[in-house]
Scaffold this active site. Structure first.
Site, PDB file in Angstrom:
ATOM      1  CG  ASP A  12      17.132  11.002  -8.399  1.00 19.13           C
ATOM      2  OD1 ASP A  12      18.181  10.677  -7.814  1.00 19.13           O
ATOM      3  OD2 ASP A  12      16.267  10.171  -8.733  1.00 19.13           O
ATOM      4  CB  SER A  13      20.266   9.172 -11.145  1.00 14.73           C
ATOM      5  OG  SER A  13      19.444   8.382 -10.318  1.00 14.73           O
ATOM      6  CB  CYS A 191      18.357   4.854  -1.896  1.00 14.25           C
ATOM      7  SG  CYS A 191      17.943   4.897  -3.666  1.00 14.25           S
ATOM      8  CG  HIS A 193      14.643   4.762  -6.501  1.00 18.22           C
ATOM      9  ND1 HIS A 193      15.677   5.584  -6.868  1.00 18.22           N
ATOM     10  CD2 HIS A 193      13.986   4.450  -7.652  1.00 18.22           C
ATOM     11  CE1 HIS A 193      15.637   5.747  -8.184  1.00 18.22           C
ATOM     12  NE2 HIS A 193      14.629   5.071  -8.678  1.00 18.22           N
TER      13      HIS A 193
END
Lengths: 307, 307
Positions: A12-13, A191, A193
């Site tokens: 992931d980023s 997403c 998050h």
């Protein structure tokens, strides 16, 4: 042949993909997970397909010596922008993402509704890619898909604000209001998050809207894929005793989640936030310099032969 | 010897440094400006000194062939984390930042107050660097400096929300409340994005607090430096006519701000937002791949000789 004891690579980023790790640890508690968070170059959500594809390609290349049995792109933006381009670059690897499982779950949750209204909240890049629209409409062409970019949610979560923070509530109400006025049946958290705010989101949209957690659905999908390929880690064999069953249960209960993390910047900060995300103490991740990622040879997808 | 017609290089992680460009165009309308926005790797505000120093070093190296007469680090985070390390790496260049001019202006604004309370809002990385504390206390050791990280403001501004947006107002009130209860005399906007919200911030803190725009002060500082080094662009010479003065005035009025932009990702998005930031149409920037930045040789600062 790939040994079933090989690790699963989750990338992931930044931190968001840890919601996928949490879900994987729940459904596959015996697996070893390698997590790669590209914290020097996060976020991906406002960047282009070319740039994000380069970043993810570099991470997968870097992790090759760890011989993962499966790669999970635990980031909706990277799945939307890079997955299709990356698969042919790594023909010996299986790579999955978060969007197909999320779309499938959304359509299932819509059930028998004739023309279900399916809302999706996601980053700017994911919304513009139209990946969710396509994945949902392929399964239910009469669905109405409402996409809404919600760029503030990642920074709100990364700031570590509690769910009852008034700014979090106000931003969510602003973003969700237009979707609620269109009477949506299902809302996809597009997403990785966002599951951190799932309870608050459910409370705002009300009980009649089914909220789909793309991180959970992604983990279920990985479990199915590994089971299908006979790549699940075996239950550890135990010495035969008076009650083999109870010993096996004990062994299962005592399994410690096996997680090894890599980041491209600020390992201590990642550790603090990761511990909060996962609810268990996380060891300080190993630091990988972006220089080392760029030092790798460029890869391109092979051109498909006609006929 | 450096020609006074050479351009000024202004660099930032993304769009924020354009507030410095706007201020430079006001005080130095004849100068050519090269702007570099590192949009593939933004934001810098949550990253480490080592990573940010590498990023900025790469940008300055990349811009060398354009022979800038001065380099402006138009980003508080990069100034705080990288300026001191970068100067000896580029001994033939003058490099300035935003923090010293902002701190100087804050102390001046505090005037004769015996123990002025100076608030600073900035990114997480700028706050943790203590660069503002040091720069202010060096000038007024009896000042009380209150630092407050305000990580949500950059994403709020980059989302393009209007200043009367309720989420913007609520976030600002949350961040500024504790500073206001400590009766601050001066508030420094310690991030080049924040001047976009200056009017609203002034309205919240009230007329008795002097709000310091670090972008404006940085531009004044650059003008002073260039004047001191005799490097300001000359007024264009005009043909002698019946009224030389009025012709010279016309020439001055007709000066078009000369701006050339480079970004590392998403040139069209930068163009749209830059046009809104500067209030004039901006040409599409040139795209520089991060690969090209990493392809440059590493530079290290020379070790200082003892004695």
């Amino acid at each position: 042949m790939m040994p079933n004891t090989a690790p699963i690579l989750v990338l992931d980023s930044g931190l968001g993909g840890l919601t996928v790790v949490r879900a994987l640890q729940k459904v596959l508690p015996r697996e070893e997970i390698i997590y790669f968070g590209d914290t020097a170059r996060l976020p991906y959500g406002s960047k282009t397909a070319e740039t994000v594809t380069t970043f993810v390609r570099q991470i997968i290349q870097y992790a090759q010596p760890l011989h993962p049995k499966h790669v999970v792109i635990a980031c909706n933006t990277a799945t939307a922008l890079a997955l299709t381009t990356l698969r042919p670059m790594f023909p010996h690897l299986t790579i999955s993402g978060v969007i197909e499982p999320g779309a499938r779950a959304a359509v299932e949750a819509a059930g028998a509704v004739e023309q279900p209204v399916i809302g999706v909240i996601a980053t700017e890049a994911t919304v513009h890619s139209k990946a969710y629209d396509r994945a949902i409409l392929r399964r239910r062409n009469r669905a109405r898909v409402l996409l809404r970019p919600t760029p503030l949610l990642v920074p709100l979560i990364e700031e570590g604000r509690p769910a009852d923070d008034p700014v979090v509530k106000l931003a969510l109400k602003q973003y969700l209001g237009p979707l609620m006025r269109r009477n949506m049946d299902v809302l996809v958290l597009g997403c990785t998050h966002y599951p951190i705010l799932k309870d608050l989101i459910q409370q705002i949209v009300g009980e009649n809207v089914r909220v789909i957690d793309s991180a959970e659905r992604c983990a279920d999908d990985v479990a199915r894929r590994l089971a299908g390929a006979n790549l699940l880690r075996p239950v550890p064999s135990v010495a035969t005793g008076s009650s083999a069953d109870s010993v096996a249960m004990d062994a299962l209960d005592s399994v410690e989640p096996d997680l090894r993390c890599f980041v491209t910047d600020n390992a201590p900060r990642f550790r603090t936030l990761a511990t909060r995300f996962l609810g268990v103490e996380v060891a300080e991740p190993e630091l990988v310099s972006p220089d080392d990622l760029y030092a790798q040879p460029a890869l391109v997808a092979p051109v498909r032969q006609a006929g």
